[in-house]
Write a protein that holds these residues in place. Structure first.
Motif, PDB file in Angstrom:
ATOM      1  N   THR A 180       0.797  -1.303   0.064  1.00 15.75           N
ATOM      2  CA  THR A 180      -0.082  -0.080   0.130  1.00 15.75           C
ATOM      3  C   THR A 180       0.783   1.345  -0.122  1.00 15.75           C
ATOM      4  OG1 THR A 180      -0.272   0.051   2.465  1.00 15.75           O
ATOM      5  CG2 THR A 180      -2.018  -1.283   1.256  1.00 15.75           C
ATOM      6  N   TYR A 198       0.663   5.607  -1.750  1.00 16.19           N
ATOM      7  CA  TYR A 198       1.006   7.053  -1.258  1.00 16.19           C
ATOM      8  C   TYR A 198       2.215   7.609  -2.300  1.00 16.19           C
ATOM      9  CZ  TYR A 198      -1.929   5.900   2.410  1.00 16.19           C
ATOM     10  OH  TYR A 198      -3.009   5.832   3.145  1.00 16.19           O
ATOM     11  N   ARG A 199       3.086   6.547  -2.500  1.00  8.32           N
ATOM     12  CA  ARG A 199       4.283   7.312  -3.359  1.00  8.32           C
ATOM     13  C   ARG A 199       3.823   7.580  -4.865  1.00  8.32           C
ATOM     14  NH1 ARG A 199       9.335   5.559  -1.932  1.00  8.32           N
ATOM     15  NH2 ARG A 199       9.256   4.434   0.081  1.00  8.32           N
ATOM     16  N   SER A 207       5.637  10.372   2.687  1.00  6.58           N
ATOM     17  CA  SER A 207       5.599  10.520   4.377  1.00  6.58           C
ATOM     18  C   SER A 207       4.567  11.938   4.507  1.00  6.58           C
ATOM     19  CB  SER A 207       6.995  10.742   4.761  1.00  6.58           C
ATOM     20  OG  SER A 207       6.860  11.088   6.195  1.00  6.58           O
ATOM     21  N   SER A 229       1.027  11.074   3.004  1.00 13.80           N
ATOM     22  CA  SER A 229       0.486  10.391   3.874  1.00 13.80           C
ATOM     23  C   SER A 229      -0.425  10.857   5.154  1.00 13.80           C
ATOM     24  CB  SER A 229       1.005   8.987   4.371  1.00 13.80           C
ATOM     25  OG  SER A 229       2.190   9.538   5.206  1.00 13.80           O
ATOM     26  N   ARG A 249      -5.581   9.782   2.471  1.00 16.30           N
ATOM     27  CA  ARG A 249      -5.691   8.564   3.034  1.00 16.30           C
ATOM     28  C   ARG A 249      -7.277   8.272   2.628  1.00 16.30           C
ATOM     29  NH1 ARG A 249      -1.539   7.333   6.029  1.00 16.30           N
ATOM     30  NH2 ARG A 249      -2.465   5.484   6.216  1.00 16.30           N
ATOM     31  N   GLY A 259       1.514  -2.029   5.113  1.00 18.66           N
ATOM     32  CA  GLY A 259       1.396  -0.569   5.316  1.00 18.66           C
ATOM     33  C   GLY A 259       1.580  -0.197   6.658  1.00 18.66           C
ATOM     34  N   ARG A 260       1.052   0.661   7.276  1.00 22.69           N
ATOM     35  CA  ARG A 260       0.977   1.342   8.633  1.00 22.69           C
ATOM     36  C   ARG A 260      -0.272   1.363   9.175  1.00 22.69           C
ATOM     37  NH1 ARG A 260       4.847   1.791   5.872  1.00 22.69           N
ATOM     38  NH2 ARG A 260       6.839   3.128   6.140  1.00 22.69           N
ATOM     39  N   ASP A 261      -1.483   1.106   8.506  1.00 19.12           N
ATOM     40  CA  ASP A 261      -2.860   1.162   9.207  1.00 19.12           C
ATOM     41  C   ASP A 261      -3.735   0.086   8.776  1.00 19.12           C
ATOM     42  OD1 ASP A 261      -2.839   1.979   6.595  1.00 19.12           O
ATOM     43  OD2 ASP A 261      -4.493   3.539   6.916  1.00 19.12           O
ATOM     44  N   ARG A 270       1.500  11.065  13.719  1.00 17.39           N
ATOM     45  CA  ARG A 270       0.577  11.907  13.026  1.00 17.39           C
ATOM     46  C   ARG A 270      -0.866  11.876  13.621  1.00 17.39           C
ATOM     47  NH1 ARG A 270       1.323   7.835   8.037  1.00 17.39           N
ATOM     48  NH2 ARG A 270       0.112   6.395   8.792  1.00 17.39           N
TER      49      ARG A 270
HETATM   50  O1   DC Z   1       6.019   1.674   3.124  1.00 16.18           O
HETATM   51  P1   DC Z   1       6.645   2.890   2.145  1.00 16.18           P
HETATM   52  O2   DC Z   1       7.973   3.275   2.723  1.00 16.18           O
HETATM   53  O3   DC Z   1       6.599   2.494   0.829  1.00 16.18           O
HETATM   54  O4   DC Z   1       5.453   3.911   2.444  1.00 16.18           O
HETATM   55  C1   DC Z   1       5.406   5.150   2.077  1.00 16.18           C
HETATM   56  C2   DC Z   1       5.006   6.268   2.816  1.00 16.18           C
HETATM   57  O5   DC Z   1       3.636   6.052   2.931  1.00 16.18           O
HETATM   58  C3   DC Z   1       5.394   6.209   4.227  1.00 16.18           C
HETATM   59  O6   DC Z   1       5.814   7.583   4.728  1.00 16.18           O
HETATM   60  C4   DC Z   1       4.517   5.616   5.220  1.00 16.18           C
HETATM   61  C5   DC Z   1       3.097   6.026   4.078  1.00 16.18           C
HETATM   62  N1   DC Z   1       2.294   4.946   4.323  1.00 16.18           N
HETATM   63  C6   DC Z   1       0.821   5.273   5.041  1.00 16.18           C
HETATM   64  O7   DC Z   1       0.919   5.868   5.706  1.00 16.18           O
HETATM   65  N2   DC Z   1       0.193   4.140   5.517  1.00 16.18           N
HETATM   66  C7   DC Z   1       0.155   2.791   4.483  1.00 16.18           C
HETATM   67  N3   DC Z   1      -0.893   2.073   4.816  1.00 16.18           N
HETATM   68  C8   DC Z   1       1.370   2.764   3.790  1.00 16.18           C
HETATM   69  C9   DC Z   1       2.218   3.849   3.590  1.00 16.18           C
END
Ligand code: DC
Length: 225
Positions: A32, A36-37, A97, A100, A106, A126-128, A184
Motif C-alpha cells: 500500500t 502514497y508514493r 511521508s 500520507s 488517506r 502498510g501502516r494502518d 501523525r
Molecule cells: O512503506 P513505504 O515506505 O513505501 O511507504 C511510503 C509512505 O507512505 C510512508 O511514509 C508511510 C506511508 N504509508 C502510510 O501512511 N500508510 C500505509 N498504509 C502505507 C504507507
C-alpha cells in the motif's frame, strides 16, 4: 476471502518478507505504500508542495491511482500510466511521508485497498492495515525490529549500492520517520490490539519468513496451500 494485514515501521523488512510469504502461500501481495508514493510522485511532477494540504487536496480531484498486476508483480498506475519504476527515490519517500499525513489523501486511497481485499486472498502491508483499512483481517501481524537494527540494515543497503552514508545520520532519519508515522493525528502507526508481534531484530530473512508463515498457519492453516 483471507486477508493478512502486516503493519510496522519503515525498515523492518515488511515488503520483502511479505512478498516472499505471499509467493509461498499463493496470496496476492499488496504494497500500500506504493499508493502514497504515486500521489507523492504526482505532486512533485506538478511542482506542488506535498505538505501544502489545500493544494494537494485540490490536485487529488484531477488524478487516478490504480493497482494492477503483471506476471504476479504489483504495478501502480497514475492517470493510466505505469509509474512503478519511478517511485523509489529518497525524494518520493519524503514526499510520500508528507502526503500520507493528510486525511483526504488517506480517504482517496481507501476504497482501492478495500476493493482488492474483497476480490483476492491477500497479504497487504502498510501502516494502518490492521487498524483502519482491514480491521476484520483474519491475520494481523505487527512486524518490527529495534531501531538500531533497522538503521544498520539501511546503512548496509546504501553501502552495497555504493551510496556514501553516515551511520548516525541514517539512524537519525529512521528515528524521524518513526516519529512521523507514529505521531501523525490521522491513522498513526499502531499495533492493533489483536496483532501478533514479530520482532526480526535477531532473525535473518529466512527466519523472518518462517516466523510470519507460522503465525499465518496458526490462524488460517486450513485456508492456505
Ligand atoms: O512503506 P513505504 O515506505 O513505501 O511507504 C511510503 C509512505 O507512505 C510512508 O511514509 C508511510 C506511508 N504509508 C502510510 O501512511 N500508510 C500505509 N498504509 C502505507 C504507507
Amino acid at each position: 476471502m483471507y486477508a493478512v494485514a502486516i503493519d510496522g515501521p519503515a525498515g523492518a523488512g515488511k515488503s520483502t518478507i511479505s512478498r516472499a510469504v505471499a509467493q509461498k502461500i499463493g496470496f496476492l501481495y499488496v504494497d500500500t505504500g506504493a499508493l502514497y508514493r504515486a500521489v507523492a510522485y504526482d505532486m512533485l511532477e506538478n511542482e506542488i508542495d506535498p505538505a501544502d494540504i489545500s493544494a494537494v487536496c485540490e490536485r487529488l480531484g484531477s488524478i487516478t491511482v490504480r493497482f494492477g498486476y503483471e506476471n504476479g508483480e504489483q504495478q501502480i498506475y497514475l492517470n493510466g500510466n505505469n509509474i512503478t519504476g519511478k517511485i523509489r527515490t529518497p525524494q518520493i519517500s519524503a514526499a510520500a511521508s508528507a502526503v500520507s499525513a493528510i486525511r483526504e489523501v488517506r480517504q482517496f486511497l481507501f476504497a482501492q485497498q478495500q476493493d482488492i481485499a474483497r476480490e483476492n486472498h491477500i497479504i497487504m502491508d502498510g501502516r494502518d492495515i490492521g487498524t483502519v483499512v482491514l480491521p476484520n483481517a483474519q491475520v494481523k501481524i505487527y512486524l518490527t525490529a529495534a531501531v538500531e537494527e533497522r538503521a544498520r540494515r539501511r546503512f548496509a543497503e546504501l553501502q552495497e549500492k555504493g551510496i556514501p552514508a553516515d551511520f548516525n545520520e541514517v539512524l537519525a532519519d529512521v528515528k524521524t520517520r518513526d516519529e512521523n508515522d507514529m505521531n501523525r493525528p490521522v491513522a498513526p502507526l499502531r499495533r492493533a490490539p489483536d496483532a501478533v508481534l514479530v520482532d526480526t531484530s535477531c532473525l535473518d530473512f529466512d527466519q523472518s519468513v518462517q516466523a510470519v508463515l507460522s503465525v499465518i498457519k496458526e490462524k488460517i492453516g486450513q485456508g492456505i496451500k
